[in-house]
Design a protein around this motif. Structure first.
Motif, PDB file in Angstrom:
ATOM      1  N   UNK A 137      38.185  47.166  43.968  1.00  0.00           N
ATOM      2  CA  UNK A 137      38.049  48.608  44.149  1.00  0.00           C
ATOM      3  C   UNK A 137      37.723  49.326  42.844  1.00  0.00           C
ATOM      4  N   UNK A 138      38.339  48.866  41.750  1.00  0.00           N
ATOM      5  CA  UNK A 138      38.104  49.508  40.456  1.00  0.00           C
ATOM      6  C   UNK A 138      36.751  49.101  39.878  1.00  0.00           C
ATOM      7  N   UNK A 139      36.286  47.907  40.226  1.00  0.00           N
ATOM      8  CA  UNK A 139      35.006  47.430  39.720  1.00  0.00           C
ATOM      9  C   UNK A 139      35.010  47.170  38.225  1.00  0.00           C
ATOM     10  N   UNK A 140      36.171  46.816  37.704  1.00  0.00           N
ATOM     11  CA  UNK A 140      36.307  46.590  36.269  1.00  0.00           C
ATOM     12  C   UNK A 140      37.031  45.282  35.992  1.00  0.00           C
ATOM     13  N   UNK A 141      37.005  44.872  34.733  1.00  0.00           N
ATOM     14  CA  UNK A 141      37.878  43.798  34.270  1.00  0.00           C
ATOM     15  C   UNK A 141      39.144  44.471  33.753  1.00  0.00           C
ATOM     16  N   UNK A 142      40.280  43.851  33.977  1.00  0.00           N
ATOM     17  CA  UNK A 142      41.543  44.440  33.543  1.00  0.00           C
ATOM     18  C   UNK A 142      42.493  43.347  33.097  1.00  0.00           C
ATOM     19  N   UNK A 143      43.430  43.729  32.232  1.00  0.00           N
ATOM     20  CA  UNK A 143      44.439  42.765  31.791  1.00  0.00           C
ATOM     21  C   UNK A 143      45.628  42.808  32.753  1.00  0.00           C
ATOM     22  N   UNK A 144      46.456  41.769  32.724  1.00  0.00           N
ATOM     23  CA  UNK A 144      47.591  41.715  33.654  1.00  0.00           C
ATOM     24  C   UNK A 144      48.526  42.922  33.570  1.00  0.00           C
ATOM     25  N   UNK A 145      48.731  43.481  32.370  1.00  0.00           N
ATOM     26  CA  UNK A 145      49.618  44.639  32.245  1.00  0.00           C
ATOM     27  C   UNK A 145      49.065  45.840  33.015  1.00  0.00           C
TER      28      UNK A 145
ATOM     29  N   UNK B 103      39.092  30.047  41.206  1.00  0.00           N
ATOM     30  CA  UNK B 103      37.780  30.679  41.203  1.00  0.00           C
ATOM     31  C   UNK B 103      37.704  32.054  41.829  1.00  0.00           C
ATOM     32  N   UNK B 104      38.849  32.686  42.101  1.00  0.00           N
ATOM     33  CA  UNK B 104      38.847  34.001  42.739  1.00  0.00           C
ATOM     34  C   UNK B 104      38.710  35.142  41.740  1.00  0.00           C
ATOM     35  N   UNK B 105      39.168  34.905  40.527  1.00  0.00           N
ATOM     36  CA  UNK B 105      38.934  35.828  39.420  1.00  0.00           C
ATOM     37  C   UNK B 105      38.424  34.998  38.257  1.00  0.00           C
ATOM     38  N   UNK B 106      37.824  35.674  37.294  1.00  0.00           N
ATOM     39  CA  UNK B 106      37.382  34.975  36.096  1.00  0.00           C
ATOM     40  C   UNK B 106      37.889  35.708  34.876  1.00  0.00           C
TER      41      UNK B 106
ATOM     42  N   UNK C 173      41.614  39.191  30.098  1.00  0.00           N
ATOM     43  CA  UNK C 173      40.918  40.208  30.891  1.00  0.00           C
ATOM     44  C   UNK C 173      40.268  39.498  32.076  1.00  0.00           C
ATOM     45  N   UNK C 174      40.546  40.002  33.262  1.00  0.00           N
ATOM     46  CA  UNK C 174      40.072  39.347  34.475  1.00  0.00           C
ATOM     47  C   UNK C 174      39.251  40.295  35.331  1.00  0.00           C
ATOM     48  N   UNK C 175      38.295  39.706  36.065  1.00  0.00           N
ATOM     49  CA  UNK C 175      37.562  40.454  37.079  1.00  0.00           C
ATOM     50  C   UNK C 175      37.396  39.554  38.298  1.00  0.00           C
ATOM     51  N   UNK C 176      37.200  40.178  39.440  1.00  0.00           N
ATOM     52  CA  UNK C 176      37.055  39.434  40.684  1.00  0.00           C
ATOM     53  C   UNK C 176      35.692  38.741  40.694  1.00  0.00           C
ATOM     54  N   UNK C 177      35.641  37.549  41.260  1.00  0.00           N
ATOM     55  CA  UNK C 177      34.394  36.788  41.364  1.00  0.00           C
ATOM     56  C   UNK C 177      33.787  36.973  42.758  1.00  0.00           C
ATOM     57  N   UNK C 178      32.616  36.393  42.929  1.00  0.00           N
ATOM     58  CA  UNK C 178      31.976  36.421  44.243  1.00  0.00           C
ATOM     59  C   UNK C 178      32.855  35.715  45.280  1.00  0.00           C
TER      60      UNK C 178
END
Length: 77
Positions: free
Chosen positions: A14-22, A46-49, A57-62
């Motif tokens: 939803x945010x369309x960003x990479x974010x850290x766990x905190x 393989x659900x986030x990278x 820093x993680x973002x959702x994958x395809x």
């Protein structure tokens, strides 16, 4: 897959960003350490990278997007 996993994936999508766990933990009301652990598990599947070498820093994958759309079941993962 846990409720937290779904919340992590949904927030990142939803945010369309990479974010850290905190940041993720703050926004989904889960403990930071737990979210960090779940992000590592989601990345292993393989659900986030992880998008930064030294920072978590993680973002959702395809694949993560496909899971959220119901195109892939948790059992397949």
């Amino acid at each position: 897959m846990t409720k937290a996993d779904d919340a992590i994936l949904e927030l990142l999508r939803e945010a369309g960003i990479a974010a850290n766990p905190a940041t993720i933990a703050f926004n989904i009301d889960y403990d930071n350490r737990y979210v960090s652990q779940r992000c590592r598990v989601l990345a292993e599947h393989g659900l986030v990278e992880r998008v930064h070498e030294t920072k978590a820093m993680y973002r959702v994958t395809e694949l993560g997007e496909e899971y959220l759309k119901g195109e892939i079941s948790a059992e397949v993962l």
